[in-house]
Enzyme design. Sequence first.
Site, short mmCIF file in Angstrom:
data_model
loop_
_atom_site.label_atom_id
_atom_site.label_comp_id
_atom_site.label_asym_id
_atom_site.label_seq_id
_atom_site.Cartn_x
_atom_site.Cartn_y
_atom_site.Cartn_z
N ASP A 101 0.20 -7.52 1.42
CA ASP A 101 0.66 -6.13 1.58
C ASP A 101 2.18 -6.03 1.61
O ASP A 101 2.75 -5.26 2.37
CB ASP A 101 0.06 -5.50 2.84
CG ASP A 101 0.12 -3.97 2.81
OD1 ASP A 101 0.20 -3.41 1.69
OD2 ASP A 101 0.12 -3.34 3.87
N GLY A 130 -11.50 -23.17 -6.47
CA GLY A 130 -12.74 -22.95 -7.21
C GLY A 130 -13.99 -23.31 -6.44
O GLY A 130 -14.90 -23.94 -6.99
N VAL A 131 -14.05 -22.90 -5.16
CA VAL A 131 -15.26 -23.11 -4.36
C VAL A 131 -15.64 -21.84 -3.62
O VAL A 131 -14.77 -21.03 -3.29
CB VAL A 131 -15.08 -24.26 -3.32
CG1 VAL A 131 -14.93 -25.60 -3.99
CG2 VAL A 131 -13.89 -23.97 -2.40
N GLY A 163 3.51 6.32 8.24
CA GLY A 163 4.90 6.50 7.81
C GLY A 163 5.78 5.35 8.24
O GLY A 163 6.86 5.13 7.67
N ASN A 164 5.34 4.59 9.26
CA ASN A 164 6.06 3.38 9.66
C ASN A 164 5.76 2.22 8.71
O ASN A 164 6.43 1.19 8.76
CB ASN A 164 5.67 2.94 11.08
CG ASN A 164 6.48 3.61 12.16
OD1 ASN A 164 5.96 4.41 12.93
ND2 ASN A 164 7.77 3.29 12.23
N SER A 165 4.74 2.37 7.88
CA SER A 165 4.35 1.28 6.97
C SER A 165 5.53 0.79 6.15
O SER A 165 6.24 1.57 5.52
CB SER A 165 3.26 1.76 6.02
OG SER A 165 2.02 1.86 6.64
N HIS A 210 0.82 -1.22 0.00
CA HIS A 210 0.00 0.00 0.00
C HIS A 210 0.85 1.27 0.00
O HIS A 210 0.35 2.35 -0.30
CB HIS A 210 -1.00 0.00 1.17
CG HIS A 210 -0.42 0.32 2.51
ND1 HIS A 210 -0.06 -0.66 3.42
CD2 HIS A 210 -0.15 1.50 3.12
CE1 HIS A 210 0.40 -0.09 4.52
NE2 HIS A 210 0.36 1.22 4.36
N ILE A 229 -17.21 -20.75 -0.05
CA ILE A 229 -17.33 -21.42 1.25
C ILE A 229 -17.95 -20.49 2.29
O ILE A 229 -17.94 -19.27 2.14
CB ILE A 229 -15.95 -21.91 1.74
CG1 ILE A 229 -14.94 -20.75 1.79
CG2 ILE A 229 -15.44 -23.05 0.89
CD1 ILE A 229 -13.58 -21.12 2.36
#
Length: 367
Positions: free
Chosen positions: A141, A271-272, A213-215, A111, A274
């Site tokens: 992320d 492909g289910v 900003g720590n991201s 991000h 749930i």
Amino acid sequence: MRSLVKFSARSTTAALTAALISASALTLPPAPAFAVPAGGYADLVEAVSPAVVFIEVTAKATPARGALPQNLPPQLRRHFEGLTPGPSQPQQGLGSGFVISADGQIVTNHHVVDGAETVKVKLADGRSFEAEVVGSDPLTDIAVLKVTADVDLPTVAFGTSKDLRVGDEVVAVGNPFGLGGTVTSGIISALSRDIRSGPFDDFIQTDAAINRGNSGGPLFDNAGNVIGVNTAIISPGGGSVGIGFAVPSDLVQTVVADLADDGLIARGWLGVNIRPMTEEVAAVLGYDAPKGAVIEAVSKDSPAETAGLKKGDIITAFAGTPVNELRDLTRAVATTTPEETTEITVLRRGKPVTLEVTVGTLAPEET
């Protein structure tokens, strides 16, 4: 730094007072002392800080919307042309990251660089580099950047996150609000947190202060190993309230290795559709609590259809991994190499059935 739900806390003075009174009446054996390293964290910080970077991102400007109709009368056109906004300015963003190879490979958050037109990386010693986004994964992320320098860059190493314990001490280094090289410390508050952000939710929760900003910045253990990548906070006002989340290093290393190869993530697909088991079904099956993943629909021409899975089947294990929650299945399938054949166990009309399934390839998300 992503900001999540807002929480509030209330004081429980009476309960606290009672607890203090009762504790004072007890004689307990001395507890072992677990303290910060001798002399504090200065040596650790001095060793790792050169590899923590400040990331500045310029995102593409958003085109102006709402063009005037071609058949608008001249008087109205002149009036509305003065009210129509022009193109927006390019957006600026800040984040953190860390260098993992001397030739300039850098880890940060998806991000932080999502939609970036330019990415600039600044080292602790003041040097700046234009960075290329090698690859980015929205589901975890995590993103990988690459810079080119004429000398080897300082690096930090990954540690393992599987041996972490609640209460272990940690140190976060990053650039909150653009304040480069900020260091905070705390403990691991919880492990395997599911914050409902995606199928790979398995976060380390920490009370080390992390802010916007720590991201993308590293979370270190006492040995200076990266055991997590800071990615989200819970914040009523945008600042730290002591509830932050980091992607565990074991998952980060897997994603980074995949992205560094060709910039793409290859994930398995079943492909289910749930849903969780209901309390009523759990009671009928004799379970103490609901578990497993109930199949609501099977996609046509999917690996699940080919394997013989049916609506109403309850998936209890995949590739030897027990399925207690829905995320157990989504994670187990996604981390299986496409085209690999494995076993899947289901309950069908109350009886266990084991099938073989050849996992497909999950189509990449549009970002």
